[in-house]
Design a protein around this motif. Structure first.
Motif, PDB file in Angstrom:
ATOM      1  N   LYS A   5       0.829  -1.192   0.000  1.00 32.33           N
ATOM      2  CA  LYS A   5       0.000   0.000   0.000  1.00 32.33           C
ATOM      3  C   LYS A   5       0.869   1.249   0.000  1.00 32.33           C
ATOM      4  CE  LYS A   5      -4.070   1.792   2.330  1.00 32.33           C
ATOM      5  NZ  LYS A   5      -5.066   1.504   3.358  1.00 32.33           N
ATOM      6  N   ARG A   6       2.028   1.163   0.644  1.00 32.50           N
ATOM      7  CA  ARG A   6       2.961   2.273   0.721  1.00 32.50           C
ATOM      8  C   ARG A   6       4.320   1.840   0.191  1.00 32.50           C
ATOM      9  NH1 ARG A   6      -0.530   5.587   1.299  1.00 32.50           N
ATOM     10  NH2 ARG A   6      -1.447   6.253   3.232  1.00 32.50           N
ATOM     11  N   ARG A   7       5.059   2.791  -0.335  1.00 27.93           N
ATOM     12  CA  ARG A   7       6.408   2.512  -0.831  1.00 27.93           C
ATOM     13  C   ARG A   7       7.341   2.258   0.358  1.00 27.93           C
ATOM     14  NH1 ARG A   7       9.696   6.357  -5.021  1.00 27.93           N
ATOM     15  NH2 ARG A   7      11.643   5.198  -4.951  1.00 27.93           N
ATOM     16  N   THR A   8       8.192   1.257   0.237  1.00 30.05           N
ATOM     17  CA  THR A   8       9.161   0.966   1.296  1.00 30.05           C
ATOM     18  C   THR A   8      10.272   2.004   1.243  1.00 30.05           C
ATOM     19  OG1 THR A   8       8.725  -1.383   1.008  1.00 30.05           O
ATOM     20  CG2 THR A   8      10.686  -0.802   2.230  1.00 30.05           C
ATOM     21  N   SER A   9      10.544   2.640   2.394  1.00 27.78           N
ATOM     22  CA  SER A   9      11.559   3.694   2.432  1.00 27.78           C
ATOM     23  C   SER A   9      12.962   3.101   2.318  1.00 27.78           C
ATOM     24  CB  SER A   9      11.455   4.483   3.735  1.00 27.78           C
ATOM     25  OG  SER A   9      11.850   3.667   4.817  1.00 27.78           O
ATOM     26  N   LYS A  10      13.922   3.953   1.957  1.00 27.85           N
ATOM     27  CA  LYS A  10      15.307   3.503   1.837  1.00 27.85           C
ATOM     28  C   LYS A  10      15.834   2.991   3.169  1.00 27.85           C
ATOM     29  CE  LYS A  10      16.079   7.180  -1.460  1.00 27.85           C
ATOM     30  NZ  LYS A  10      16.669   8.501  -1.634  1.00 27.85           N
ATOM     31  N   THR A  11      15.469   3.653   4.242  1.00 31.59           N
ATOM     32  CA  THR A  11      15.945   3.252   5.566  1.00 31.59           C
ATOM     33  C   THR A  11      15.404   1.887   5.949  1.00 31.59           C
ATOM     34  OG1 THR A  11      15.960   5.576   6.220  1.00 31.59           O
ATOM     35  CG2 THR A  11      16.070   3.945   7.971  1.00 31.59           C
ATOM     36  N   ARG A  12      14.131   1.670   5.756  1.00 30.02           N
ATOM     37  CA  ARG A  12      13.520   0.384   6.096  1.00 30.02           C
ATOM     38  C   ARG A  12      14.100  -0.733   5.231  1.00 30.02           C
ATOM     39  NH1 ARG A  12       8.963  -1.312   8.935  1.00 30.02           N
ATOM     40  NH2 ARG A  12       8.553   0.844   9.479  1.00 30.02           N
ATOM     41  N   ARG A  13      14.296  -0.446   3.942  1.00 29.54           N
ATOM     42  CA  ARG A  13      14.889  -1.427   3.031  1.00 29.54           C
ATOM     43  C   ARG A  13      16.309  -1.782   3.478  1.00 29.54           C
ATOM     44  NH1 ARG A  13      16.637   1.404  -2.067  1.00 29.54           N
ATOM     45  NH2 ARG A  13      18.277   1.926  -0.599  1.00 29.54           N
ATOM     46  N   ASP A  14      17.114  -0.765   3.810  1.00 25.62           N
ATOM     47  CA  ASP A  14      18.494  -0.996   4.215  1.00 25.62           C
ATOM     48  C   ASP A  14      18.585  -1.709   5.559  1.00 25.62           C
ATOM     49  OD1 ASP A  14      19.237   0.186   1.870  1.00 25.62           O
ATOM     50  OD2 ASP A  14      19.744   2.127   2.772  1.00 25.62           O
ATOM     51  N   LYS A  15      17.659  -1.421   6.472  1.00 23.81           N
ATOM     52  CA  LYS A  15      17.645  -2.133   7.756  1.00 23.81           C
ATOM     53  C   LYS A  15      17.361  -3.620   7.558  1.00 23.81           C
ATOM     54  CE  LYS A  15      16.158   1.508  10.910  1.00 23.81           C
ATOM     55  NZ  LYS A  15      15.046   1.952  11.764  1.00 23.81           N
ATOM     56  N   ARG A  16      16.504  -3.932   6.618  1.00 20.09           N
ATOM     57  CA  ARG A  16      16.189  -5.329   6.331  1.00 20.09           C
ATOM     58  C   ARG A  16      17.405  -6.047   5.739  1.00 20.09           C
ATOM     59  NH1 ARG A  16      12.362  -4.520   2.889  1.00 20.09           N
ATOM     60  NH2 ARG A  16      13.598  -4.896   1.029  1.00 20.09           N
ATOM     61  N   ARG A  17      18.200  -5.323   4.961  1.00 16.77           N
ATOM     62  CA  ARG A  17      19.341  -5.926   4.273  1.00 16.77           C
ATOM     63  C   ARG A  17      20.613  -5.990   5.120  1.00 16.77           C
ATOM     64  NH1 ARG A  17      18.789  -2.943  -1.640  1.00 16.77           N
ATOM     65  NH2 ARG A  17      16.835  -3.924  -2.221  1.00 16.77           N
TER      66      ARG A  17
END
Length: 74
Positions: A5-17
């Motif tokens: 529903k919402r775009r994944t932010s760069k911070t959230r994406r990088d935290k996952r990686r």
């Protein structure tokens, strides 16, 4: 099909990686030959194939290397 529903932010994406790093290969020095090799893999020293510190095949020649010169015929 589900989609965000919402775009994944760069911070959230990088935290996952953060856990997606590479691990170093397990390299060992053979006690018999003193050669560096990958653990649980056969390795060639002076034309002999070694496995677990013992000679597995004397005067080892890979099958692909033996087949390569035959392609020069015409």
């Amino acid at each position: 099909m589900a989609h965000p529903k919402r775009r994944t932010s760069k911070t959230r994406r990088d935290k996952r990686r953060t856990h997606h790093q590479l691990t170093p290969k397990a390299v060992t020095i053979c006690s018999n030959t003193g050669e560096l090799h990958l653990r649980h893999k056969a390795y060639v020293v002076d034309g002999d194939l070694y496995l677990h510190g013992k000679v597995a095949i004397k005067d080892y020649a890979p099958v692909a290397a033996a087949a390569a010169p035959a392609s020069d015929e015409e």
